[in-house]
Design a protein around this motif. Structure first.
Motif, PDB file in Angstrom:
ATOM      1  N   ILE A   1       0.885  -1.303  -0.083  1.00  0.00           N
ATOM      2  CA  ILE A   1      -0.026   0.056   0.040  1.00  0.00           C
ATOM      3  C   ILE A   1       0.844   1.176   0.012  1.00  0.00           C
ATOM      4  O   ILE A   1       0.610   2.176  -0.785  1.00  0.00           O
ATOM      5  CB  ILE A   1      -0.909  -0.015   1.104  1.00  0.00           C
ATOM      6  CG1 ILE A   1      -2.264  -1.123   1.153  1.00  0.00           C
ATOM      7  CG2 ILE A   1      -1.542   1.329   1.418  1.00  0.00           C
ATOM      8  CD1 ILE A   1      -2.781  -1.194   2.232  1.00  0.00           C
ATOM      9  N   THR A   2       1.828   1.219   0.935  1.00  0.00           N
ATOM     10  CA  THR A   2       2.520   2.483   0.842  1.00  0.00           C
ATOM     11  C   THR A   2       3.383   2.602  -0.573  1.00  0.00           C
ATOM     12  O   THR A   2       3.684   3.681  -0.950  1.00  0.00           O
ATOM     13  CB  THR A   2       4.026   2.329   2.055  1.00  0.00           C
ATOM     14  OG1 THR A   2       3.290   1.573   3.179  1.00  0.00           O
ATOM     15  CG2 THR A   2       4.625   3.442   2.252  1.00  0.00           C
ATOM     16  N   ALA A   3       3.969   1.535  -1.090  1.00  0.00           N
ATOM     17  CA  ALA A   3       4.677   1.795  -2.282  1.00  0.00           C
ATOM     18  C   ALA A   3       4.071   2.270  -3.420  1.00  0.00           C
ATOM     19  O   ALA A   3       4.278   2.861  -4.297  1.00  0.00           O
ATOM     20  CB  ALA A   3       5.705   0.299  -2.587  1.00  0.00           C
ATOM     21  N   GLN A   4       2.505   1.733  -3.326  1.00  0.00           N
ATOM     22  CA  GLN A   4       1.873   1.966  -4.814  1.00  0.00           C
ATOM     23  C   GLN A   4       0.869   3.164  -4.254  1.00  0.00           C
ATOM     24  O   GLN A   4       0.021   3.450  -5.498  1.00  0.00           O
ATOM     25  CB  GLN A   4       0.912   1.009  -5.005  1.00  0.00           C
ATOM     26  CG  GLN A   4       2.028  -0.415  -5.251  1.00  0.00           C
ATOM     27  CD  GLN A   4       2.917  -0.211  -6.287  1.00  0.00           C
ATOM     28  OE1 GLN A   4       2.954   0.570  -7.326  1.00  0.00           O
ATOM     29  NE2 GLN A   4       4.297  -0.769  -6.103  1.00  0.00           N
ATOM     30  N   HIS A   5       0.655   3.773  -3.254  1.00  0.00           N
ATOM     31  CA  HIS A   5      -0.411   4.749  -2.989  1.00  0.00           C
ATOM     32  C   HIS A   5      -0.136   5.960  -4.157  1.00  0.00           C
ATOM     33  O   HIS A   5      -1.281   6.372  -4.395  1.00  0.00           O
ATOM     34  CB  HIS A   5      -0.350   5.086  -1.460  1.00  0.00           C
ATOM     35  CG  HIS A   5       0.590   6.187  -1.237  1.00  0.00           C
ATOM     36  ND1 HIS A   5       1.922   6.095  -0.736  1.00  0.00           N
ATOM     37  CD2 HIS A   5       0.477   7.664  -1.168  1.00  0.00           C
ATOM     38  CE1 HIS A   5       2.422   7.236  -0.754  1.00  0.00           C
ATOM     39  NE2 HIS A   5       1.618   8.174  -0.815  1.00  0.00           N
ATOM     40  N   GLY A   6       0.892   6.262  -4.592  1.00  0.00           N
ATOM     41  CA  GLY A   6       1.153   7.440  -5.437  1.00  0.00           C
ATOM     42  C   GLY A   6       0.143   7.114  -6.487  1.00  0.00           C
ATOM     43  O   GLY A   6      -0.541   8.061  -7.230  1.00  0.00           O
ATOM     44  N   ILE A   7       0.272   6.043  -6.973  1.00  0.00           N
ATOM     45  CA  ILE A   7      -0.560   5.676  -8.391  1.00  0.00           C
ATOM     46  C   ILE A   7      -1.914   5.542  -8.142  1.00  0.00           C
ATOM     47  O   ILE A   7      -2.808   5.846  -9.106  1.00  0.00           O
ATOM     48  CB  ILE A   7       0.121   4.414  -9.268  1.00  0.00           C
ATOM     49  CG1 ILE A   7       1.443   4.767 -10.016  1.00  0.00           C
ATOM     50  CG2 ILE A   7      -0.795   3.584  -9.951  1.00  0.00           C
ATOM     51  CD1 ILE A   7       1.770   3.801 -10.853  1.00  0.00           C
ATOM     52  N   PHE A   8      -2.564   4.952  -6.938  1.00  0.00           N
ATOM     53  CA  PHE A   8      -3.659   4.674  -6.723  1.00  0.00           C
ATOM     54  C   PHE A   8      -4.288   5.915  -6.427  1.00  0.00           C
ATOM     55  O   PHE A   8      -5.444   6.510  -6.671  1.00  0.00           O
ATOM     56  CB  PHE A   8      -3.861   3.783  -5.623  1.00  0.00           C
ATOM     57  CG  PHE A   8      -3.830   2.472  -6.029  1.00  0.00           C
ATOM     58  CD1 PHE A   8      -5.051   1.809  -5.730  1.00  0.00           C
ATOM     59  CD2 PHE A   8      -2.553   1.788  -6.283  1.00  0.00           C
ATOM     60  CE1 PHE A   8      -4.929   0.212  -6.226  1.00  0.00           C
ATOM     61  CE2 PHE A   8      -2.521   0.606  -6.933  1.00  0.00           C
ATOM     62  CZ  PHE A   8      -3.625  -0.320  -6.606  1.00  0.00           C
ATOM     63  N   GLN A   9      -3.674   6.912  -5.718  1.00  0.00           N
ATOM     64  CA  GLN A   9      -3.977   8.288  -5.248  1.00  0.00           C
ATOM     65  C   GLN A   9      -4.221   9.168  -6.612  1.00  0.00           C
ATOM     66  O   GLN A   9      -5.178   9.982  -6.945  1.00  0.00           O
ATOM     67  CB  GLN A   9      -3.188   8.934  -4.374  1.00  0.00           C
ATOM     68  CG  GLN A   9      -3.442  10.296  -3.806  1.00  0.00           C
ATOM     69  CD  GLN A   9      -4.384  10.209  -2.591  1.00  0.00           C
ATOM     70  OE1 GLN A   9      -5.159   9.346  -2.642  1.00  0.00           O
ATOM     71  NE2 GLN A   9      -4.422  11.013  -1.734  1.00  0.00           N
ATOM     72  N   GLY A  10      -3.616   8.888  -7.697  1.00  0.00           N
ATOM     73  CA  GLY A  10      -3.801   9.519  -8.796  1.00  0.00           C
ATOM     74  C   GLY A  10      -5.145   9.301  -9.432  1.00  0.00           C
ATOM     75  O   GLY A  10      -5.425  10.196 -10.593  1.00  0.00           O
TER      76      GLY A  10
END
Length: 197
Positions: free
Chosen positions: A115-124
């Motif tokens: 979750i920490t590693a991928q949250h940037g793309i998901f937040q996009g």
């Protein structure tokens, strides 16, 4: 920390290292590593006053994200992840999720790390389209076991945590959780490397 010469290794290259050298290094490393939580808390303070154009500064966003997760009954490791998910903003403008994920990885489950590693793309999903980007970039991860958990983190806690009127808990509220989490890793880099071999 006592850094007198007799408490330090004597080699100039690791090929010359002795057991006594590495015992000296270990005697410094163990207490230093145990204070990782304090350094994380200190680094979070660097986000104070850094708005980056957002309605709240980066520290308030972090506190608000963590407070929302805590009030929703999430376990402490999840709450700490919510608190530090953007800790890399001041160091890695283009890859801040990688920094937070690297810091937390030895201490949390694979799901929380992911979750920490991928949250940037998901937040996009919530803003990429306003910048001429594909808001559905997260779909490249569809089918991953942690896809829904990351989408939920962003929906419920991250994207919703920009409210200047929200009453977040202060940083010292989270201090015991942070200190406990960073006290001892679940596994080290070296054990993960051995497992992968």
């Amino acid at each position: 920390m006592n850094d007198q010469t007799h408490d330090r290794a004597t080699f100039t290259a690791m090929t010359e290292g002795t057991q006594a050298d590495w015992q000296a290094i270990s005697s410094h490393f163990i207490p230093f590593a145990a204070k990782g939580g304090r350094r994380v808390l200190d680094h979070l303070k660097l986000l104070d006053g850094d708005y980056g154009g957002f309605p709240v500064d980066r520290l308030q966003h972090s506190l608000q994200t963590a407070t929302r997760a805590h009030r929703d009954g999430r376990p402490d490791d999840y709450v700490v992840m919510a608190l530090i998910h953007d800790i890399g903003d001041t160091l890695g403008a283009y890859n801040h999720p990688d920094i937070g994920a690297a810091i937390i990885r030895p201490f949390v489950s694979e799901e929380i790390h992911w979750i920490t590693a991928q949250h940037g793309i998901f937040q996009g999903y919530y803003f990429f389209h306003h910048l001429g980007m594909d808001r559905d970039l997260r779909e490249t991860f569809r089918g991953h076991p942690h896809f829904e958990a990351c989408a939920e983190f962003c929906e419920k806690y991250d994207q919703a945590a920009f409210d200047p009127a929200y009453e977040s808990a202060p940083l010292d509220f989270f201090e015991p959780m942070v200190m406990k989490l960073f006290e001892r890793p679940r596994q080290s880099l070296y054990s993960r490397t051995a497992e992968a071999a």
